[in-house]
Design a protein around this motif. Structure first.
Motif, PDB file in Angstrom:
ATOM      1  N   ARG A  37       0.865  -1.174   0.000  1.00 27.71           N
ATOM      2  CA  ARG A  37       0.000   0.000   0.000  1.00 27.71           C
ATOM      3  C   ARG A  37       0.906   1.230   0.000  1.00 27.71           C
ATOM      4  O   ARG A  37       1.853   1.314   0.752  1.00 27.71           O
ATOM      5  CB  ARG A  37      -0.860  -0.023   1.256  1.00 27.71           C
ATOM      6  N   ILE A  38       0.626   2.196  -0.840  1.00 26.80           N
ATOM      7  CA  ILE A  38       1.478   3.375  -0.973  1.00 26.80           C
ATOM      8  C   ILE A  38       1.153   4.383   0.124  1.00 26.80           C
ATOM      9  O   ILE A  38      -0.007   4.594   0.459  1.00 26.80           O
ATOM     10  CB  ILE A  38       1.280   4.100  -2.314  1.00 26.80           C
ATOM     11  N   ASP A  39       2.176   5.038   0.635  1.00 27.67           N
ATOM     12  CA  ASP A  39       2.001   6.119   1.598  1.00 27.67           C
ATOM     13  C   ASP A  39       1.836   7.412   0.809  1.00 27.67           C
ATOM     14  O   ASP A  39       2.753   7.861   0.142  1.00 27.67           O
ATOM     15  CB  ASP A  39       3.208   6.204   2.524  1.00 27.67           C
ATOM     16  N   THR A  40       0.653   7.987   0.866  1.00 27.73           N
ATOM     17  CA  THR A  40       0.387   9.265   0.220  1.00 27.73           C
ATOM     18  C   THR A  40      -0.186  10.194   1.271  1.00 27.73           C
ATOM     19  O   THR A  40      -0.558   9.752   2.366  1.00 27.73           O
ATOM     20  CB  THR A  40      -0.639   9.106  -0.926  1.00 27.73           C
ATOM     21  N   PRO A  41      -0.301  11.478   0.962  1.00 24.97           N
ATOM     22  CA  PRO A  41      -0.915  12.375   1.951  1.00 24.97           C
ATOM     23  C   PRO A  41      -2.325  11.936   2.342  1.00 24.97           C
ATOM     24  O   PRO A  41      -2.762  12.181   3.447  1.00 24.97           O
ATOM     25  CB  PRO A  41      -0.935  13.720   1.226  1.00 24.97           C
ATOM     26  N   GLN A  42      -3.048  11.216   1.453  1.00 18.60           N
ATOM     27  CA  GLN A  42      -4.398  10.769   1.758  1.00 18.60           C
ATOM     28  C   GLN A  42      -4.421   9.416   2.471  1.00 18.60           C
ATOM     29  O   GLN A  42      -5.409   9.044   3.065  1.00 18.60           O
ATOM     30  CB  GLN A  42      -5.220  10.633   0.462  1.00 18.60           C
ATOM     31  N   ASN A  43      -3.346   8.652   2.379  1.00 14.19           N
ATOM     32  CA  ASN A  43      -3.334   7.291   2.914  1.00 14.19           C
ATOM     33  C   ASN A  43      -2.038   7.062   3.682  1.00 14.19           C
ATOM     34  O   ASN A  43      -0.988   6.976   3.079  1.00 14.19           O
ATOM     35  CB  ASN A  43      -3.456   6.285   1.760  1.00 14.19           C
ATOM     36  N   THR A  44      -2.126   6.977   4.978  1.00 15.10           N
ATOM     37  CA  THR A  44      -0.915   6.783   5.774  1.00 15.10           C
ATOM     38  C   THR A  44      -0.864   5.411   6.422  1.00 15.10           C
ATOM     39  O   THR A  44      -0.017   5.148   7.245  1.00 15.10           O
ATOM     40  CB  THR A  44      -0.802   7.867   6.863  1.00 15.10           C
ATOM     41  N   GLU A  45      -1.779   4.528   6.031  1.00 14.75           N
ATOM     42  CA  GLU A  45      -1.768   3.178   6.580  1.00 14.75           C
ATOM     43  C   GLU A  45      -0.741   2.324   5.850  1.00 14.75           C
ATOM     44  O   GLU A  45      -0.432   2.544   4.701  1.00 14.75           O
ATOM     45  CB  GLU A  45      -3.145   2.537   6.431  1.00 14.75           C
ATOM     46  N   SER A  46      -0.227   1.333   6.535  1.00 10.75           N
ATOM     47  CA  SER A  46       0.736   0.424   5.944  1.00 10.75           C
ATOM     48  C   SER A  46       0.173  -0.986   5.945  1.00 10.75           C
ATOM     49  O   SER A  46      -0.495  -1.390   6.886  1.00 10.75           O
ATOM     50  CB  SER A  46       2.042   0.455   6.744  1.00 10.75           C
ATOM     51  N   SER A  47       0.461  -1.729   4.886  1.00  6.31           N
ATOM     52  CA  SER A  47       0.018  -3.117   4.813  1.00  6.31           C
ATOM     53  C   SER A  47       0.965  -4.039   5.574  1.00  6.31           C
ATOM     54  O   SER A  47       0.720  -5.226   5.673  1.00  6.31           O
ATOM     55  CB  SER A  47      -0.047  -3.557   3.356  1.00  6.31           C
ATOM     56  N   GLY A  48       2.081  -3.499   6.086  1.00  9.03           N
ATOM     57  CA  GLY A  48       3.078  -4.314   6.753  1.00  9.03           C
ATOM     58  C   GLY A  48       4.127  -4.826   5.793  1.00  9.03           C
ATOM     59  O   GLY A  48       5.107  -5.429   6.204  1.00  9.03           O
ATOM     60  N   GLN A  49       3.945  -4.610   4.507  1.00  7.80           N
ATOM     61  CA  GLN A  49       4.917  -5.018   3.490  1.00  7.80           C
ATOM     62  C   GLN A  49       5.695  -3.788   3.039  1.00  7.80           C
ATOM     63  O   GLN A  49       5.160  -2.684   3.039  1.00  7.80           O
ATOM     64  CB  GLN A  49       4.184  -5.606   2.292  1.00  7.80           C
ATOM     65  N   PRO A  50       6.944  -3.958   2.629  1.00  5.64           N
ATOM     66  CA  PRO A  50       7.674  -2.794   2.130  1.00  5.64           C
ATOM     67  C   PRO A  50       7.107  -2.326   0.802  1.00  5.64           C
ATOM     68  O   PRO A  50       6.502  -3.099   0.062  1.00  5.64           O
ATOM     69  CB  PRO A  50       9.095  -3.321   1.957  1.00  5.64           C
ATOM     70  N   VAL A  51       7.263  -1.050   0.529  1.00  8.33           N
ATOM     71  CA  VAL A  51       6.905  -0.476  -0.758  1.00  8.33           C
ATOM     72  C   VAL A  51       8.179  -0.423  -1.590  1.00  8.33           C
ATOM     73  O   VAL A  51       9.233  -0.015  -1.098  1.00  8.33           O
ATOM     74  CB  VAL A  51       6.328   0.944  -0.605  1.00  8.33           C
ATOM     75  N   ILE A  52       8.100  -0.857  -2.837  1.00 10.49           N
ATOM     76  CA  ILE A  52       9.216  -0.753  -3.768  1.00 10.49           C
ATOM     77  C   ILE A  52       8.666  -0.009  -4.973  1.00 10.49           C
ATOM     78  O   ILE A  52       7.654  -0.415  -5.560  1.00 10.49           O
ATOM     79  CB  ILE A  52       9.768  -2.127  -4.163  1.00 10.49           C
ATOM     80  N   ALA A  53       9.329   1.100  -5.320  1.00 10.54           N
ATOM     81  CA  ALA A  53       8.781   1.956  -6.368  1.00 10.54           C
ATOM     82  C   ALA A  53       9.891   2.730  -7.067  1.00 10.54           C
ATOM     83  O   ALA A  53      11.034   2.791  -6.595  1.00 10.54           O
ATOM     84  CB  ALA A  53       7.783   2.935  -5.755  1.00 10.54           C
ATOM     85  N   LEU A  54       9.522   3.319  -8.179  1.00 11.53           N
ATOM     86  CA  LEU A  54      10.352   4.307  -8.844  1.00 11.53           C
ATOM     87  C   LEU A  54       9.732   5.661  -8.544  1.00 11.53           C
ATOM     88  O   LEU A  54       8.502   5.810  -8.586  1.00 11.53           O
ATOM     89  CB  LEU A  54      10.341   4.097 -10.363  1.00 11.53           C
ATOM     90  N   LEU A  55      10.554   6.638  -8.193  1.00 13.56           N
ATOM     91  CA  LEU A  55      10.091   8.012  -8.034  1.00 13.56           C
ATOM     92  C   LEU A  55      10.814   8.861  -9.069  1.00 13.56           C
ATOM     93  O   LEU A  55      12.030   8.770  -9.208  1.00 13.56           O
ATOM     94  CB  LEU A  55      10.390   8.547  -6.637  1.00 13.56           C
ATOM     95  N   ARG A  56      10.055   9.686  -9.774  1.00 14.02           N
ATOM     96  CA  ARG A  56      10.634  10.587 -10.766  1.00 14.02           C
ATOM     97  C   ARG A  56      10.383  12.019 -10.302  1.00 14.02           C
ATOM     98  O   ARG A  56       9.248  12.459 -10.214  1.00 14.02           O
ATOM     99  CB  ARG A  56      10.005  10.339 -12.136  1.00 14.02           C
ATOM    100  N   TYR A  57      11.482  12.707  -9.975  1.00  7.42           N
ATOM    101  CA  TYR A  57      11.436  14.085  -9.494  1.00  7.42           C
ATOM    102  C   TYR A  57      11.651  15.047 -10.657  1.00  7.42           C
ATOM    103  O   TYR A  57      12.605  14.890 -11.421  1.00  7.42           O
ATOM    104  CB  TYR A  57      12.570  14.360  -8.507  1.00  7.42           C
ATOM    105  N   GLN A  58      10.808  16.065 -10.772  1.00  7.16           N
ATOM    106  CA  GLN A  58      11.081  17.153 -11.691  1.00  7.16           C
ATOM    107  C   GLN A  58      12.193  18.004 -11.083  1.00  7.16           C
ATOM    108  O   GLN A  58      12.400  17.996  -9.861  1.00  7.16           O
ATOM    109  CB  GLN A  58       9.842  18.019 -11.891  1.00  7.16           C
ATOM    110  N   ALA A  59      12.903  18.743 -11.915  1.00  7.96           N
ATOM    111  CA  ALA A  59      13.940  19.659 -11.407  1.00  7.96           C
ATOM    112  C   ALA A  59      13.295  20.602 -10.385  1.00  7.96           C
ATOM    113  O   ALA A  59      12.241  21.177 -10.637  1.00  7.96           O
ATOM    114  CB  ALA A  59      14.556  20.446 -12.546  1.00  7.96           C
TER     115      ALA A  59
END
Length: 123
Positions: A37-59
């Motif tokens: 489960r992703i941590d977003t400003p709307q969702n701060t709950e965790s499924s107990g599993q790690p999140v693995i993701a790509l993040l792309r930052y604008q300059a």
């Protein structure tokens, strides 16, 4: 039943073929670990599993100061990411231990492979 995920050539640039979605202002996410489960400003709950993701930052994009209640691991795939401890160019591995705090930004934009055990706590 769990299914393995395989993305060939990810660190060689295949991240560019992935589908990203809005995450935070100036930052997009592509979740690679489907059962987390992703941590977003709307969702701060965790499924107990790690999140693995790509993040792309604008300059110029940034994430405000936060604390890590779990380990966070980052590999910079393109561009550079910075925090109060320094600037991390392409190819850098950054491990933020439990209890560490920092803010994050990218002056020139970047793409990172990130894994976090628990949602961050903004301070």
């Amino acid at each position: 039943m769990s299914v393995n995920t395989h993305i060939p050539g990810l660190i060689l640039g295949n991240w560019q073929e992935q589908v990203f979605q809005p995450f935070r202002e100036g930052i997009e996410i592509c979740t690679l670990h489907e059962n987390a489960r992703i941590d977003t400003p709307q969702n701060t709950e965790s499924s107990g599993q790690p999140v693995i993701a790509l993040l792309r930052y604008q300059a110029g994009a940034s994430v405000p100061r936060h604390r890590h209640p779990g380990v966070e691991t980052i590999v910079v795939l393109a561009g550079s990411q910075s925090d109060e401890a320094g600037r991390y160019p392409t190819g850098s591995l950054v491990i933020n231990p439990v209890g560490s705090e920092h803010s994050v930004w990218s002056d020139d934009g970047c793409v990172v492979l990130i894994q976090w055990d628990k949602p961050v706590e903004f301070v």
